[in-house]
Design a protein around this motif. Structure first.
Motif, PDB file in Angstrom:
ATOM      1  N   VAL A 246       0.859  -1.194   0.000  1.00 12.12           N
ATOM      2  CA  VAL A 246       0.000   0.000   0.000  1.00 12.12           C
ATOM      3  C   VAL A 246       0.897   1.247   0.000  1.00 12.12           C
ATOM      4  O   VAL A 246       1.386   1.686   1.049  1.00 12.12           O
ATOM      5  CB  VAL A 246      -0.928  -0.003   1.234  1.00 12.12           C
ATOM      6  N   ASN A 247       1.167   1.770  -1.205  1.00  8.30           N
ATOM      7  CA  ASN A 247       2.033   2.952  -1.317  1.00  8.30           C
ATOM      8  C   ASN A 247       1.349   4.133  -2.008  1.00  8.30           C
ATOM      9  O   ASN A 247       1.969   5.186  -2.218  1.00  8.30           O
ATOM     10  CB  ASN A 247       3.319   2.606  -2.072  1.00  8.30           C
ATOM     11  N   GLY A 248       0.072   3.948  -2.433  1.00  4.86           N
ATOM     12  CA  GLY A 248      -0.666   5.045  -3.040  1.00  4.86           C
ATOM     13  C   GLY A 248      -0.410   5.277  -4.514  1.00  4.86           C
ATOM     14  O   GLY A 248      -0.957   6.213  -5.104  1.00  4.86           O
ATOM     15  N   GLN A 249       0.389   4.430  -5.169  1.00  4.52           N
ATOM     16  CA  GLN A 249       0.695   4.597  -6.598  1.00  4.52           C
ATOM     17  C   GLN A 249      -0.217   3.690  -7.408  1.00  4.52           C
ATOM     18  O   GLN A 249      -0.227   2.471  -7.217  1.00  4.52           O
ATOM     19  CB  GLN A 249       2.160   4.260  -6.883  1.00  4.52           C
ATOM     20  N   THR A 250      -0.983   4.297  -8.346  1.00  6.50           N
ATOM     21  CA  THR A 250      -1.935   3.548  -9.166  1.00  6.50           C
ATOM     22  C   THR A 250      -1.232   2.558 -10.065  1.00  6.50           C
ATOM     23  O   THR A 250      -1.722   1.447 -10.301  1.00  6.50           O
ATOM     24  CB  THR A 250      -2.765   4.529 -10.010  1.00  6.50           C
ATOM     25  N   GLN A 251      -0.042   2.922 -10.585  1.00 10.38           N
ATOM     26  CA  GLN A 251       0.693   2.031 -11.473  1.00 10.38           C
ATOM     27  C   GLN A 251       1.058   0.711 -10.761  1.00 10.38           C
ATOM     28  O   GLN A 251       0.976  -0.378 -11.337  1.00 10.38           O
ATOM     29  CB  GLN A 251       1.976   2.701 -11.987  1.00 10.38           C
ATOM     30  N   PHE A 252       1.429   0.837  -9.493  1.00  4.95           N
ATOM     31  CA  PHE A 252       1.807  -0.371  -8.747  1.00  4.95           C
ATOM     32  C   PHE A 252       0.611  -1.266  -8.509  1.00  4.95           C
ATOM     33  O   PHE A 252       0.707  -2.491  -8.589  1.00  4.95           O
ATOM     34  CB  PHE A 252       2.457   0.040  -7.420  1.00  4.95           C
ATOM     35  N   TYR A 253      -0.567  -0.667  -8.207  1.00 10.13           N
ATOM     36  CA  TYR A 253      -1.781  -1.457  -8.022  1.00 10.13           C
ATOM     37  C   TYR A 253      -2.153  -2.188  -9.307  1.00 10.13           C
ATOM     38  O   TYR A 253      -2.518  -3.368  -9.286  1.00 10.13           O
ATOM     39  CB  TYR A 253      -2.936  -0.556  -7.618  1.00 10.13           C
ATOM     40  N   ALA A 254      -2.039  -1.490 -10.463  1.00 19.35           N
ATOM     41  CA  ALA A 254      -2.361  -2.120 -11.744  1.00 19.35           C
ATOM     42  C   ALA A 254      -1.396  -3.251 -12.045  1.00 19.35           C
ATOM     43  O   ALA A 254      -1.799  -4.318 -12.535  1.00 19.35           O
ATOM     44  CB  ALA A 254      -2.324  -1.073 -12.860  1.00 19.35           C
ATOM     45  N   LEU A 255      -0.103  -3.048 -11.739  1.00 22.00           N
ATOM     46  CA  LEU A 255       0.882  -4.110 -11.973  1.00 22.00           C
ATOM     47  C   LEU A 255       0.590  -5.316 -11.083  1.00 22.00           C
ATOM     48  O   LEU A 255       0.704  -6.471 -11.525  1.00 22.00           O
ATOM     49  CB  LEU A 255       2.283  -3.573 -11.690  1.00 22.00           C
ATOM     50  N   THR A 256       0.162  -5.059  -9.868  1.00 23.32           N
ATOM     51  CA  THR A 256      -0.162  -6.175  -8.952  1.00 23.32           C
ATOM     52  C   THR A 256      -1.357  -6.959  -9.467  1.00 23.32           C
ATOM     53  O   THR A 256      -1.374  -8.193  -9.431  1.00 23.32           O
ATOM     54  CB  THR A 256      -0.456  -5.618  -7.557  1.00 23.32           C
ATOM     55  N   ILE A 257      -2.376  -6.233  -9.968  1.00 25.97           N
ATOM     56  CA  ILE A 257      -3.563  -6.908 -10.496  1.00 25.97           C
ATOM     57  C   ILE A 257      -3.203  -7.731 -11.730  1.00 25.97           C
ATOM     58  O   ILE A 257      -3.630  -8.887 -11.875  1.00 25.97           O
ATOM     59  CB  ILE A 257      -4.651  -5.881 -10.824  1.00 25.97           C
ATOM     60  N   LEU A 258      -2.409  -7.179 -12.614  1.00 32.20           N
ATOM     61  CA  LEU A 258      -2.003  -7.913 -13.816  1.00 32.20           C
ATOM     62  C   LEU A 258      -1.180  -9.143 -13.452  1.00 32.20           C
ATOM     63  O   LEU A 258      -1.346 -10.215 -14.058  1.00 32.20           O
ATOM     64  CB  LEU A 258      -1.215  -6.991 -14.740  1.00 32.20           C
ATOM     65  N   PHE A 259      -0.310  -8.977 -12.491  1.00 28.29           N
ATOM     66  CA  PHE A 259       0.506 -10.127 -12.077  1.00 28.29           C
ATOM     67  C   PHE A 259      -0.374 -11.229 -11.488  1.00 28.29           C
ATOM     68  O   PHE A 259      -0.187 -12.419 -11.772  1.00 28.29           O
ATOM     69  CB  PHE A 259       1.542  -9.663 -11.048  1.00 28.29           C
ATOM     70  N   GLY A 260      -1.364 -10.849 -10.704  1.00 27.97           N
ATOM     71  CA  GLY A 260      -2.258 -11.848 -10.135  1.00 27.97           C
ATOM     72  C   GLY A 260      -3.097 -12.536 -11.186  1.00 27.97           C
ATOM     73  O   GLY A 260      -3.296 -13.754 -11.151  1.00 27.97           O
ATOM     74  N   VAL A 261      -3.612 -11.760 -12.143  1.00 32.14           N
ATOM     75  CA  VAL A 261      -4.410 -12.346 -13.219  1.00 32.14           C
ATOM     76  C   VAL A 261      -3.563 -13.288 -14.056  1.00 32.14           C
ATOM     77  O   VAL A 261      -4.002 -14.379 -14.455  1.00 32.14           O
ATOM     78  CB  VAL A 261      -5.029 -11.233 -14.078  1.00 32.14           C
ATOM     79  N   ALA A 262      -2.305 -12.886 -14.323  1.00 34.74           N
ATOM     80  CA  ALA A 262      -1.415 -13.745 -15.109  1.00 34.74           C
ATOM     81  C   ALA A 262      -1.114 -15.041 -14.376  1.00 34.74           C
ATOM     82  O   ALA A 262      -1.100 -16.130 -14.971  1.00 34.74           O
ATOM     83  CB  ALA A 262      -0.125 -12.990 -15.424  1.00 34.74           C
ATOM     84  N   LEU A 263      -0.876 -14.935 -13.071  1.00 30.56           N
ATOM     85  CA  LEU A 263      -0.601 -16.137 -12.282  1.00 30.56           C
ATOM     86  C   LEU A 263      -1.820 -17.046 -12.236  1.00 30.56           C
ATOM     87  O   LEU A 263      -1.701 -18.272 -12.379  1.00 30.56           O
ATOM     88  CB  LEU A 263      -0.188 -15.729 -10.862  1.00 30.56           C
ATOM     89  N   LEU A 264      -3.018 -16.475 -12.070  1.00 31.19           N
ATOM     90  CA  LEU A 264      -4.237 -17.267 -12.068  1.00 31.19           C
ATOM     91  C   LEU A 264      -4.479 -17.924 -13.419  1.00 31.19           C
ATOM     92  O   LEU A 264      -4.858 -19.109 -13.493  1.00 31.19           O
ATOM     93  CB  LEU A 264      -5.426 -16.380 -11.692  1.00 31.19           C
ATOM     94  N   GLY A 265      -4.231 -17.185 -14.502  1.00 29.23           N
ATOM     95  CA  GLY A 265      -4.390 -17.774 -15.826  1.00 29.23           C
ATOM     96  C   GLY A 265      -3.412 -18.899 -16.075  1.00 29.23           C
ATOM     97  O   GLY A 265      -3.759 -19.908 -16.694  1.00 29.23           O
ATOM     98  N   LEU A 266      -2.191 -18.745 -15.565  1.00 33.91           N
ATOM     99  CA  LEU A 266      -1.205 -19.815 -15.719  1.00 33.91           C
ATOM    100  C   LEU A 266      -1.633 -21.074 -14.974  1.00 33.91           C
ATOM    101  O   LEU A 266      -1.499 -22.184 -15.492  1.00 33.91           O
ATOM    102  CB  LEU A 266       0.153 -19.330 -15.215  1.00 33.91           C
ATOM    103  N   LEU A 267      -2.153 -20.892 -13.776  1.00 32.75           N
ATOM    104  CA  LEU A 267      -2.601 -22.058 -13.001  1.00 32.75           C
ATOM    105  C   LEU A 267      -3.777 -22.747 -13.660  1.00 32.75           C
ATOM    106  O   LEU A 267      -3.865 -23.989 -13.684  1.00 32.75           O
ATOM    107  CB  LEU A 267      -2.979 -21.620 -11.591  1.00 32.75           C
ATOM    108  N   VAL A 268      -4.709 -21.973 -14.209  1.00 32.01           N
ATOM    109  CA  VAL A 268      -5.888 -22.563 -14.837  1.00 32.01           C
ATOM    110  C   VAL A 268      -5.523 -23.283 -16.127  1.00 32.01           C
ATOM    111  O   VAL A 268      -6.044 -24.360 -16.443  1.00 32.01           O
ATOM    112  CB  VAL A 268      -6.947 -21.470 -15.099  1.00 32.01           C
TER     113      VAL A 268
END
Length: 282
Positions: A246-268
Motif C-alpha cells: 500500500v504505497n498510493g501509486q496507481t501504477q503499482f496497483y495495476a501491476l499487482t492486479i495484472l501479475f495476479g491475473v497472469a498467475l491465475l491464468g497460468l494455473l488454470v
C-alpha cells in the motif's frame, strides 16, 4: 428387588447418618455403647439390615429367594456366590451394629444423645415403609409364593443365619478381643484394606483415565493449538507483508492486479499447456 433394597439401604444410611451427625468421629472403632443412648437409630439400623439380606419375611428375602430359585435350576455355581455374598453381608452388618451400638460407651460416645425430630421423623417413616414391603408386594401380587423353591430359600436363610450368628458371636461378645486378629498379617491386611479395592482401582481405572487425559491434553496443546496458532501466524504474516504494497501509486496497483491475473491464468491453463507440450513433443 430394587424397590425392597432401596428402602432398606436408605434406612441404613439414615440411621448411620444420624450417628455421624452428632458424633465427633466416624471411626467405628472409637464408637460403641450407643444402643442405650440411641434406641431409635439402633432399631432403624436393625430393620434396615434385616431388609437388605435374605431374612424372612422382609422384602429382600422374597427377591433373593426368587433369584436363588432361578439359579438353582440354571447356574448352581452362581447360587453359591449369592449365598456367600448374602452371608458376608449379614456378617458385616452385624459387625457394624456391634461396633457402633453394642458394647460399652467409649470416650467418643459418652455424650451422644438421640438426634432431634427432623432426623427421627423421616427415619421412622422410612422404617415403617421397610417393614411393610412384604404387604405391599402381596398387594401388588409380586410375592413368589407359588414358584418359591423352598430348598434354595432355606439355603438363603441358612446363609443369613450363619452370617448373623458369626457376627454376633464375635462383635457382640465382650470377651472377644477387638480388633479381631485373624493370624496372618497378609490376610489381616487383605481384609483391613477392603480386599485392596482402592489400590486396585487406583492402578487400573485411575491410571487409565489419567493416561488418556494426558494423551488428549498433549494432542490439544500441540496439534489442535498448534494448527490454530499456525493459521493465526500465517494471517498475521500475510497482513504484515501486504501492508508494504500500500504505497498510493496507481501504477503499482495495476501491476499487482495484472501479475495476479497472469498467475491465475497460468494455473488454470497449466493442464492444457502440459498436454500441448506432450503433443508437440510427440
Amino acid at each position: 428387588m430394587i424397590f425392597a433394597y432401596s428402602l432398606a439401604m436408605g434406612l441404613l444410611v439414615m440411621s448411620i447418618g444420624s450417628v455421624v451427625w452428632n458424633s465427633i468421629t466416624q471411626d467405628v472403632r472409637a464408637l460403641g455403647g450407643l444402643w442405650a443412648k440411641r434406641p431409635i437409630s439402633g432399631i432403624s439400623f436393625l430393620v434396615g439390615a434385616a431388609g437388605v439380606i435374605g431374612l424372612p419375611p422382609f422384602g429382600c428375602f422374597w427377591a433373593l429367594s426368587e433369584l436363588a430359585g432361578g439359579l438353582w435350576n440354571t447356574h448352581p455355581s452362581l447360587l453359591g456366590i449369592l449365598l456367600f455374598v448374602n452371608g458376608v453381608t449379614a456378617f458385616g452388618l452385624v459387625r457394624v451394629f456391634g461396633l457402633v451400638f453394642g458394647g460399652k460407651p467409649k470416650q467418643m460416645t459418652e455424650r451422644s444423645p438421640e438426634v432431634s425430630w427432623p432426623f427421627i421423623l423421616p427415619m421412622t417413616v422410612l422404617m415403617g415403609f421397610t417393614l411393610h414391603v412384604p404387604h405391599l408386594l402381596a398387594a401388588w401380587q409380586l410375592l413368589p409364593l407359588a414358584t418359591l423353591n423352598y430348598t434354595a430359600a432355606g439355603l438363603l436363610v441358612l446363609s443369613s443365619a450363619i452370617g448373623i450368628g458369626a457376627g454376633a458371636f464375635i462383635y457382640l461378645n465382650e470377651k472377644w478381643e477387638k480388633p479381631v486378629r485373624i493370624g496372618s498379617q497378609a490376610v489381616q491386611d487383605f481384609f483391613a484394606y477392603d480386599f485392596y479395592t482402592a489400590q486396585l482401582y487406583r492402578v487400573t481405572v485411575v491410571f487409565a483415565v489419567g493416561l488418556i487425559s494426558q494423551i488428549i491434553s498433549w494432542i490439544d496443546r500441540n496439534i489442535v493449538d498448534g494448527f490454530v496458532n499456525l493459521i493465526g501466524l500465517a494471517t498475521v504474516f500475510g497482513g504484515q507483508s501486504l501492508k508494504y504494497n500500500v504505497n498510493g501509486q496507481t501504477q503499482f496497483y495495476a501491476l499487482t492486479i495484472l501479475f495476479g491475473v497472469a498467475l491465475l491464468g497460468l494455473l488454470v491453463s497449466w493442464p492444457l499447456l502440459a498436454r500441448l507440450s506432450l503433443i508437440v513433443g510427440g
